[in-house]
Design a protein around this motif. Structure first.
Motif, mmCIF file in Angstrom:
data_model
loop_
_atom_site.group_PDB
_atom_site.id
_atom_site.type_symbol
_atom_site.label_atom_id
_atom_site.label_comp_id
_atom_site.label_asym_id
_atom_site.label_seq_id
_atom_site.Cartn_x
_atom_site.Cartn_y
_atom_site.Cartn_z
ATOM 1 N N VAL A 107 0.844 -1.367 0.160
ATOM 2 C CA VAL A 107 -0.200 0.050 -0.131
ATOM 3 C C VAL A 107 0.925 1.078 -0.104
ATOM 4 C CG1 VAL A 107 -1.728 1.457 1.350
ATOM 5 C CG2 VAL A 107 -1.800 -1.165 1.165
ATOM 6 N N LEU A 108 1.705 1.211 1.000
ATOM 7 C CA LEU A 108 2.509 2.281 0.976
ATOM 8 C C LEU A 108 4.070 1.987 1.141
ATOM 9 C CD1 LEU A 108 1.111 4.329 4.041
ATOM 10 C CD2 LEU A 108 0.818 4.762 1.518
ATOM 11 N N ILE A 132 8.178 6.751 -4.346
ATOM 12 C CA ILE A 132 9.028 7.535 -4.989
ATOM 13 C C ILE A 132 8.735 7.684 -6.630
ATOM 14 C CG2 ILE A 132 11.382 7.239 -5.653
ATOM 15 C CD1 ILE A 132 11.997 6.092 -2.987
ATOM 16 N N ARG A 133 8.203 6.381 -6.979
ATOM 17 C CA ARG A 133 7.874 6.330 -8.543
ATOM 18 C C ARG A 133 6.902 7.145 -8.830
ATOM 19 N NH1 ARG A 133 5.019 0.842 -10.717
ATOM 20 N NH2 ARG A 133 3.552 1.810 -9.318
ATOM 21 N N THR A 134 5.793 7.150 -8.056
ATOM 22 C CA THR A 134 4.460 8.148 -7.942
ATOM 23 C C THR A 134 4.870 9.607 -7.908
ATOM 24 O OG1 THR A 134 3.279 6.584 -7.361
ATOM 25 C CG2 THR A 134 2.266 8.730 -7.584
ATOM 26 N N LEU A 156 -1.893 10.900 -4.614
ATOM 27 C CA LEU A 156 -0.867 11.502 -4.529
ATOM 28 C C LEU A 156 -0.305 12.107 -5.753
ATOM 29 C CD1 LEU A 156 1.799 12.073 -2.592
ATOM 30 C CD2 LEU A 156 2.635 9.905 -3.427
ATOM 31 N N TYR A 157 -0.505 11.403 -6.835
ATOM 32 C CA TYR A 157 -0.123 11.935 -8.178
ATOM 33 C C TYR A 157 -0.628 13.456 -8.484
ATOM 34 C CZ TYR A 157 0.602 12.418 -13.235
ATOM 35 O OH TYR A 157 0.681 12.640 -14.531
ATOM 36 N N MET A 158 -1.992 13.305 -8.112
ATOM 37 C CA MET A 158 -2.865 14.307 -8.595
ATOM 38 C C MET A 158 -2.553 15.754 -7.711
ATOM 39 S SD MET A 158 -4.683 14.007 -11.264
ATOM 40 C CE MET A 158 -5.780 15.562 -10.979
#
Length: 229
Positions: free
Chosen positions: A83-84, A90-92, A178-180
């Motif tokens: 999940v985390l 890091i990738r996101t 997180l990306y948004m």
């Protein structure tokens, strides 16, 4: 499978090792367990003469809700480490930062309309495809286990599907959120907070649809390679 390899032995060797074999020791321990007696009582009260259908006319000993709760708990424990996971965060984060740099500071004007459209299209495309690609492997990898458990009437297929869907939601939705949170405020901050919330919700719906299509594709093939292609 490991326990079956230990328990199933050659009859001649079994006679020589009687009293020390894993099968004998496990059987002896099980006979003394209180839960064994409880299961015997449950089996005798819930099953008919053939041991197939309980008093409610169902072949399942537990209710749908119990099956769903148990399977969800098992799936959450399985997904807990992913999940985390640091590599996913890091990738996101890097992906969001690169996207933000490429489409940096777009305004709510006609001149920037094409760039804003490209950014939102990229968001939907990459996260739908990523969720679909991950979901494709779910059923093919667990197919053997599912068939074995289903053969013993452990749970309904609907309860398994719903449990997997619910358990995968944190994994599926946290990273796109997180990306948004990073990319939107680098690209389209001038659109405002309300637009951010709406676009994020739309992206989440798209991700869930991609996951559903991934489940459908994965369940349609016996081999992982074929499903992925």
């Amino acid at each position: 499978d490991h326990w079956m390899d230990l328990l199933v032995t050659d009859s001649a060797v079994e006679e020589e090792r009687k009293g020390k074999s894993p099968r004998f020791l496990l059987q002896k321990a099980w006979d003394n367990e209180a839960i064994a007696n409880q299961m015997d009582v449950s089996d005798s009260s819930d099953s008919d003469s053939n041991g197939v259908v309980n008093e409610n006319g169902s072949k399942y000993v537990t209710t749908w809700g119990t099956q769903f709760a148990t399977l969800t708990s098992r799936a959450l424990k399985k997904n807990k480490s992913t999940v985390l996971a640091p590599i996913n965060i890091i990738r996101t984060t890097l992906l969001a930062a690169v996207t933000g740099i490429v489409y940096w500071d777009q305004k709510y004007t006609e001149k920037d309309a094409s760039q804003v459209y490209a950014y939102f299209f990229l968001v939907m495309l990459q996260w739908i495809m990523m969720s679909m690609g991950n979901a494709v492997f779910t059923f093919p990898q667990d197919r053997v286990v599912i068939l074995k458990e289903r053969a013993t009437a452990s749970y309904r297929l609907s309860s398994y599907f719903m449990a997997m869907t619910v358990a995968d939601l944190p994994v599926t939705l946290i990273m796109p959120a997180l990306y948004m949170l990073i990319s939107y405020w680098m690209v389209a901050w001038s659109f405002g907070f309300v637009t951010f919330v709406l676009i994020t919700l739309i992206a989440m719906v798209g991700v869930m649809n991609g996951q559903a299509f991934g489940y459908l594709i994965g369940a349609s093939f016996d081999e992982i390679g074929r499903a992925h292609v």
